[in-house]
Design an enzyme around this catalytic site. Structure first.
Site, PDB file in Angstrom:
ATOM      1  N   ASP A 153      74.027  93.810  42.396  1.00  0.00           N
ATOM      2  CA  ASP A 153      72.884  93.699  41.485  1.00  0.00           C
ATOM      3  C   ASP A 153      73.408  93.911  40.062  1.00  0.00           C
ATOM      4  OD1 ASP A 153      71.699  93.919  44.038  1.00  0.00           O
ATOM      5  OD2 ASP A 153      69.898  94.851  43.198  1.00  0.00           O
ATOM      6  N   LYS A 217      65.963  88.982  39.754  1.00  0.00           N
ATOM      7  CA  LYS A 217      65.327  90.285  39.946  1.00  0.00           C
ATOM      8  C   LYS A 217      64.645  90.724  38.656  1.00  0.00           C
ATOM      9  CE  LYS A 217      66.717  95.072  41.104  1.00  0.00           C
ATOM     10  NZ  LYS A 217      67.873  95.911  41.525  1.00  0.00           N
ATOM     11  N   LYS A 253      63.448  89.202  43.669  1.00  0.00           N
ATOM     12  CA  LYS A 253      63.309  90.625  43.965  1.00  0.00           C
ATOM     13  C   LYS A 253      62.531  91.322  42.848  1.00  0.00           C
ATOM     14  CE  LYS A 253      65.958  94.906  44.698  1.00  0.00           C
ATOM     15  NZ  LYS A 253      67.309  95.509  44.839  1.00  0.00           N
TER      16      LYS A 253
END
Length: 317
Positions: A153, A217, A253
């Site tokens: 991430d 995300k 996400k």
């Protein structure tokens, strides 16, 4: 996933000027319409068997996370055990999608989830601020991948993005994607609460996907404004349109601020109504919301027994 722009859009990333022209040529976002649609979808009522299905699906989509300076190997092992078996009293409860930790805790997390389908994700690139030289960011990524991370991430350089230096952001994402190799999927975090406008969120979504993101995300969970139904809806529309143009599917996400089962169900409705069943799977949709898991477990127990469990039913992470 490709590490460079798909052929259908390869000319877009040929230069800084073509990239800027493309991003600023995207349709402007109707903020009122976007928020109204997100609010409308959030009123859908999900009950009985559909609710039970949604709860289990949401559990399977959680990235169970600990990203604190006080993290210890013991805490990470406990979190890994909870990810593998969220409800020790009920083996029918699904595992979570992943455990997310700092790079130095990846090896510990891998040991904790060994033998299960739970992935180990690691934040990198000087999370959460992203303020570090590219060499440091790439070293961060390589360390996590070498320790066994299944997912990375990363955070974008919001300063560069807001200054209009899109090519720098694009180049950093492609470099991180390359550092992930073939073994780790890449989630690109925009920190939507710092991007100020919906138009910027749309541009960041396309920029991330053009650079090879496997997931886009919303946020780090470390700022005041994180995932919202509206910004998640906008990102879902972006991945839908990106697949229509390129044939490449990218995950989404939302992270931060999603705390209750009711919240999670609203987001699942957004997914179903916007991109459809192809994304209703933890390979393509995740929740970055550790506190959410406890409420999902409590609601699951309520459906099974007709009563809420006591406060000691779930662990406090």
């Amino acid at each position: 996933m490709p590490s460079t722009a798909p052929n259908a859009l390869s000319d877009v990333t040929a230069s800084d000027s073509t990239l800027r022209r493309f991003l600023h040529g995207l349709p402007g976002v109707d903020a009122v319409g976007l928020e109204a649609r997100a609010a409308s979808l959030g009123t859908r009522s999900i009950k009985t068997t559909a609710k039970a299905y949604a709860i289990d699906l949401a559990i399977s989509m959680v990235d169970l996370t600990t990203l604190e300076g006080a993290d210890t190997p013991g805490k990470v092992r406990a979190l890994g055990a909870k990810a593998v078996r969220p409800d020790p009293t009920d083996r029918t409860a699904p595992s979570t999608a992943a455990v997310c930790v700092y790079p130095d805790m990846v090896a510990t997390a891998k040991e904790a989830v060994a033998g299960s389908d739970v992935k180990v994700a690691s934040v990198a690139t000087a999370f959460p601020a992203g303020r570090a030289p590219i060499a440091v960011k790439l070293a961060d990524v390589r360390e996590a991948v070498a320790a066994g991370a299944d997912e990375i991430d990363m955070v974008i350089d919001r300063g560069a993005f807001l200054a209009g230096n899109y090519r720098k952001v694009y180049d950093e994402i492609t470099a991180v994607k390359e550092a992930c190799g073939t073994s780790a999927r890449l989630k690109v975090i925009f920190e939507t609460g710092e991007l100020s406008t919906y138009d910027n969120i749309r541009r960041a979504s396309w920029l991330g996907m053009l650079a090879g993101a496997d997931f886009i995300k919303t946020s780090t969970g470390k700022v005041a404004v994180n995932a919202t139904p509206a910004n998640t809806l906008l990102m879902l529309e972006a991945v839908r349109d990106f697949r229509a143009q390129t044939g490449v599917q990218v995950g989404v996400k939302p992270a931060g601020g999603i705390r209750t089962t009711k919240d999670a169900v609203k987001f699942l409705v957004l997914v179903n109504e916007t991109v459809g069943e192809d994304w209703l799977d933890n390979h393509w949709f995740r929740f970055g919301a550790s506190s959410l898991l406890n409420d999902l477990l409590m609601q699951r127990q309520k459906l099974a027994t007709g009563r809420y469990s006591g406060p000691d039913y779930v662990t406090v992470d």
